[in-house]
Design an enzyme around this catalytic site. Structure first.
Site, PDB file in Angstrom:
ATOM      1  N   GLN A  46       0.796  -1.225   0.000  1.00  0.00           N
ATOM      2  CA  GLN A  46       0.000   0.000   0.000  1.00  0.00           C
ATOM      3  C   GLN A  46       0.830   1.277   0.000  1.00  0.00           C
ATOM      4  OE1 GLN A  46      -2.595  -1.841   3.240  1.00  0.00           O
ATOM      5  NE2 GLN A  46      -4.041  -0.508   2.222  1.00  0.00           N
ATOM      6  N   ARG A 103       3.833  -0.038  12.975  1.00  0.00           N
ATOM      7  CA  ARG A 103       3.472  -1.344  12.415  1.00  0.00           C
ATOM      8  C   ARG A 103       3.564  -1.278  10.892  1.00  0.00           C
ATOM      9  NH1 ARG A 103      -1.883  -3.755  10.993  1.00  0.00           N
ATOM     10  NH2 ARG A 103      -1.341  -5.908  10.532  1.00  0.00           N
ATOM     11  N   HIS A 148       1.183  -9.383   4.655  1.00  0.00           N
ATOM     12  CA  HIS A 148       0.018  -8.505   4.645  1.00  0.00           C
ATOM     13  C   HIS A 148      -0.527  -8.486   3.207  1.00  0.00           C
ATOM     14  CE1 HIS A 148      -1.958  -4.834   6.672  1.00  0.00           C
ATOM     15  NE2 HIS A 148      -2.538  -4.934   5.492  1.00  0.00           N
ATOM     16  N   ASN A 193      -1.688 -10.996   8.273  1.00  0.00           N
ATOM     17  CA  ASN A 193      -2.665  -9.938   8.490  1.00  0.00           C
ATOM     18  C   ASN A 193      -4.027 -10.322   7.917  1.00  0.00           C
ATOM     19  OD1 ASN A 193      -3.387  -6.973   9.042  1.00  0.00           O
ATOM     20  ND2 ASN A 193      -3.942  -7.211   6.889  1.00  0.00           N
ATOM     21  N   GLU A 194      -5.047 -10.286   8.738  1.00  0.00           N
ATOM     22  CA  GLU A 194      -6.441 -10.492   8.315  1.00  0.00           C
ATOM     23  C   GLU A 194      -6.662 -11.729   7.446  1.00  0.00           C
ATOM     24  OE1 GLU A 194      -7.703  -6.763   6.585  1.00  0.00           O
ATOM     25  OE2 GLU A 194      -7.914  -5.835   8.542  1.00  0.00           O
ATOM     26  N   ASN A 332      -7.719  -5.795  14.233  1.00  0.00           N
ATOM     27  CA  ASN A 332      -7.993  -4.676  13.334  1.00  0.00           C
ATOM     28  C   ASN A 332      -9.478  -4.381  13.464  1.00  0.00           C
ATOM     29  OD1 ASN A 332      -5.361  -4.878  12.534  1.00  0.00           O
ATOM     30  ND2 ASN A 332      -5.794  -5.552  10.449  1.00  0.00           N
ATOM     31  N   TYR A 334     -12.599  -1.592  12.925  1.00  0.00           N
ATOM     32  CA  TYR A 334     -13.029  -0.346  12.300  1.00  0.00           C
ATOM     33  C   TYR A 334     -14.488  -0.027  12.564  1.00  0.00           C
ATOM     34  CZ  TYR A 334      -8.747  -0.353   9.487  1.00  0.00           C
ATOM     35  OH  TYR A 334      -7.446  -0.314   9.083  1.00  0.00           O
ATOM     36  N   GLU A 405      -5.009  -2.133  14.099  1.00  0.00           N
ATOM     37  CA  GLU A 405      -5.525  -1.125  13.167  1.00  0.00           C
ATOM     38  C   GLU A 405      -6.826  -0.570  13.697  1.00  0.00           C
ATOM     39  OE1 GLU A 405      -6.019  -2.378   9.034  1.00  0.00           O
ATOM     40  OE2 GLU A 405      -4.080  -3.403   9.081  1.00  0.00           O
ATOM     41  N   TRP A 465      -6.300  -0.839  -1.617  1.00  0.00           N
ATOM     42  CA  TRP A 465      -6.731  -2.074  -2.270  1.00  0.00           C
ATOM     43  C   TRP A 465      -7.748  -1.834  -3.394  1.00  0.00           C
ATOM     44  CZ3 TRP A 465      -2.912  -4.884  -0.898  1.00  0.00           C
ATOM     45  CH2 TRP A 465      -2.405  -4.857   0.410  1.00  0.00           C
ATOM     46  N   PHE A 473      -7.105   7.292   4.332  1.00  0.00           N
ATOM     47  CA  PHE A 473      -7.097   6.922   5.743  1.00  0.00           C
ATOM     48  C   PHE A 473      -5.977   7.623   6.522  1.00  0.00           C
ATOM     49  CE2 PHE A 473      -9.596   3.056   4.665  1.00  0.00           C
ATOM     50  CZ  PHE A 473     -10.340   2.863   5.821  1.00  0.00           C
TER      51      PHE A 473
END
Ligand SMILES: *[C@@H]1O[C@H](CO)[C@@H](O)[C@H](O)[C@H]1NC(C)=O
Ligand SMILES: *[C@@H]1O[C@H](CO)[C@@H](O)[C@H](O)[C@H]1NC(C)=O
Ligand SMILES: *[C@@H]1O[C@H](CO)[C@@H](O)[C@H](O)[C@H]1NC(C)=O
Length: 519
Positions: A46, A103, A148, A193-194, A332, A334, A405, A465, A473
């Site tokens: 990213q 991170r 990630h 990650n996720e 994470n 949100y 996150e 993404w 963000f």
């Protein structure tokens, strides 16, 4: 009688949420433990750009973003924030904020361009060593994710990556290489990650690479089996990496290793028992899908019951490997959504079974669950933070957690007009969001949750993404033509929050009280 009690309860709740908003305004760093990690988060694809420099190979995202129509604005991460060349400048931004941790993730394709089928790439090792040294010089603790989302395309082409148990060998080799090269500088490692989103979006809906799902929505794949196979391999990859860390490095290097889960909260759509059960199933099909096997050795009972033989089995040998567990859970978080039963009243969504026969929605009776943000399923629901943490605390016996996150998205094109730019920089909604979520986090900690850190997603605007550069963000605005970084109001707020000077805060009426500081 019952009515009156309910009315009183409602009245108390409204008083309480009002005072919660007021409390949010007053919160600062001094309310958290002194050694608490406060940081910002990013990921390699990213922000780094330099997609073909330094002998890096192509990742699944480099390839996927080139397929027309996949990314909202037709963009990709070829340049992104050019962090590969500007990492020193970006560390200055963090130093300015006063964070004590950062991170980020390592691009697998920089370290092992061909996985275990080629050489270790010295350019990649050098890049991350330079980054780590510069962080440590500024007193910023690295908090490093191994994978990630971006994995070498070669592994996809050779054997189908996460769908093949061979990935365990590649992941173990990658992890070992990183622990060996960087482990004396890194105290916090996350394996993946996720993975819950990787499995769902890569193999159930097919919206993310490798873009697999049942026909006709995808050219190939099977939404009813592949997500579970991919997840199974990811869980065993995690276990393999933890095993290597425990046996070869941890004692000497003195660090911690965990996994990072996408952990949004769910509320029952109605008060009915069926919606409550659906909510509990949908939660189990999400975070516990991975954490139950890692921590307790097998999948959640609801998943075993609903999916039966489609859920791969852990062999006795696998279960032995899983005993290494983890040191912390990365969360994470949100947003929150409602969950609605699909078992007793079937829904038409194709993914409801994969969510435990539940559908998710943010809207009910013409009202949304919280204020909308630029990401369609992300609403502002601060209380969800506390609920998610307490859910994980209770289910996993008070395992150490980090909020890896938490962030707020703004709508913003790649080239905003000056007028829009002014609005983007004056991001008081983001300040309000973080103040409220941090105060919800504090409530969970006061109820005994062992949370040790909080990372804002993200340091800088970046490649979001499937949304490309259309969602922002960052605490810092990025001009994608010049790569200039400009602090938003939220960057100034975070700095003051960390200094406990609270010169920027949100008043109860939503106005920003700001004492200007020189920049
Ligand atoms: C990349 O690898 C090739 C060999 O495959 C080598 O000749 C070249 O110098 C390398 N480039 C860099 C920047 O190290
Ligand atoms: C929960 O944690 C406590 C303290 O670490 C430990 O003594 C206990 O055995 C754990 N219980 C389970 C079920 O893991
Ligand atoms: C969880 O662990 C932390 C740190 O060990 C401890 O302070 C806290 O009291 C524990 N909470 C509960 C609910 O047991």
């Amino acid at each position: 009688m019952k009515r009156i009690e309910e009315a009183i309860a409602l009245f108390l709740i409204s008083l309480f949420s009002f005072s919660a908003a007021a409390a949010a305004a007053a919160i600062d760093r001094s309310q958290f433990p002194p050694n608490f990690l406060f940081g910002t988060a990013t990921s390699s694809y990213q922000i780094e750009g330099a997609y073909s420099e330094g002998n890096k190979s192509l990742s699944i995202w480099d390839v996927f973003t080139r397929i027309p129509g996949k990314i909202l604005d037709g963009s990709n991460g070829d340049v992104a924030d050019d962090h590969y060349h500007r990492y020193l400048e970006d560390i200055e931004l963090m130093h300015y904020l006063g964070v004590n941790s950062y991170r980020f993730s390592i691009s697998w394709t920089r370290i092992l361009p061909r996985g275990r089928f080629g050489q270790i790439n010295q350019n990649g090792i050098t890049f991350y060593n330079n980054l780590l040294d510069a962080l440590l010089t500024k007193g910023i603790q690295p908090f490093v994710t191994l994978s990630h989302y971006d994995i070498p395309q070669e592994l996809e082409d050779r054997y189908g990556a996460w769908l093949n148990p061979q990935i365990q060998k590649d992941f173990a080799y990658f992890a070992d290489t990183c622990f060996k090269a960087f482990g004396n500088k890194v105290k916090y490692w996350s394996t993946v990650n996720e993975p819950n989103l990787m499995a769902k979006w890569g193999y159930m809906t097919g919206q993310n690479p490798p873009g697999r799902c049942s026909q006709p929505s995808c050219p190939s794949g099977d939404s009813k089996t592949e997500p579970y196979i991919a997840a199974h391999n990811i869980i065993l990859c995690h276990a393999a990496a933890v095993d290597i860390y425990r046996k070869k490095y941890q004692v000497k290097q003195g660090g911690f290793i965990g996994i990072v889960m996408a952990s949004n909260w769910l509320e029952p759509f109605t008060d009915t028992p069926v919606d409550k059960l659906a909510t509990s199933r949908a939660l189990s099909f999400d975070v516990p899908w991975f954490l139950d096997p890692i921590i307790y050795g097998d999948y959640p009972p609801e998943m075993l019951q609903i999916l039966g033989s489609r859920l791969p089995k852990f062999s006795i040998e696998d279960k032995k490997k899983l005993q290494t567990k983890l040191d912390f859970i990365g969360i994470n978080h949100y947003s929150s959504l409602y969950a609605k039963d699909c078992l007793f009243s079937p829904c038409d969504s194709e993914t409801s079974e994969g969510n435990g026969f539940a559908d998710r929605t943010g809207e009910k009776d013409g009202h949304s669950i919280g204020a909308k943000t630029a990401i369609s399923n992300f609403y502002v629901v601060p209380s969800g933070m506390e609920k998610m943490i307490l859910y994980i605390m209770e289910r996993y016996n008070n395992t150490t957690m980090f909020i890896t996150e938490n962030g707020f998205a703004q709508e913003g094109s790649r080239n905003p007009s000056n007028e829009i730019l002014k609005e983007l920089l004056n991001d008081k909604e983001r300040v309000e969001y973080h103040s409220a979520y941090l105060s919800s986090l504090l409530k969970a900690m006061r109820k005994g949750a062992d949370v040790r850190g909080y990372f804002i997603w993200s340091l800088i605007d970046n490649f979001e993404w499937l949304n490309g550069y259309s969602k922002r963000f960052g605490l810092y605005h990025v001009n994608y033509n010049t790569q200039e970084r400009t602090p938003k109001l939220s960057a100034k707020w975070y700095k003051e929050f960390l200094q406990c000077s609270a010169e920027i805060s949100i008043k109860a009426d939503g106005d920003v009280k700001q004492k200007l500081v020189a920049y």
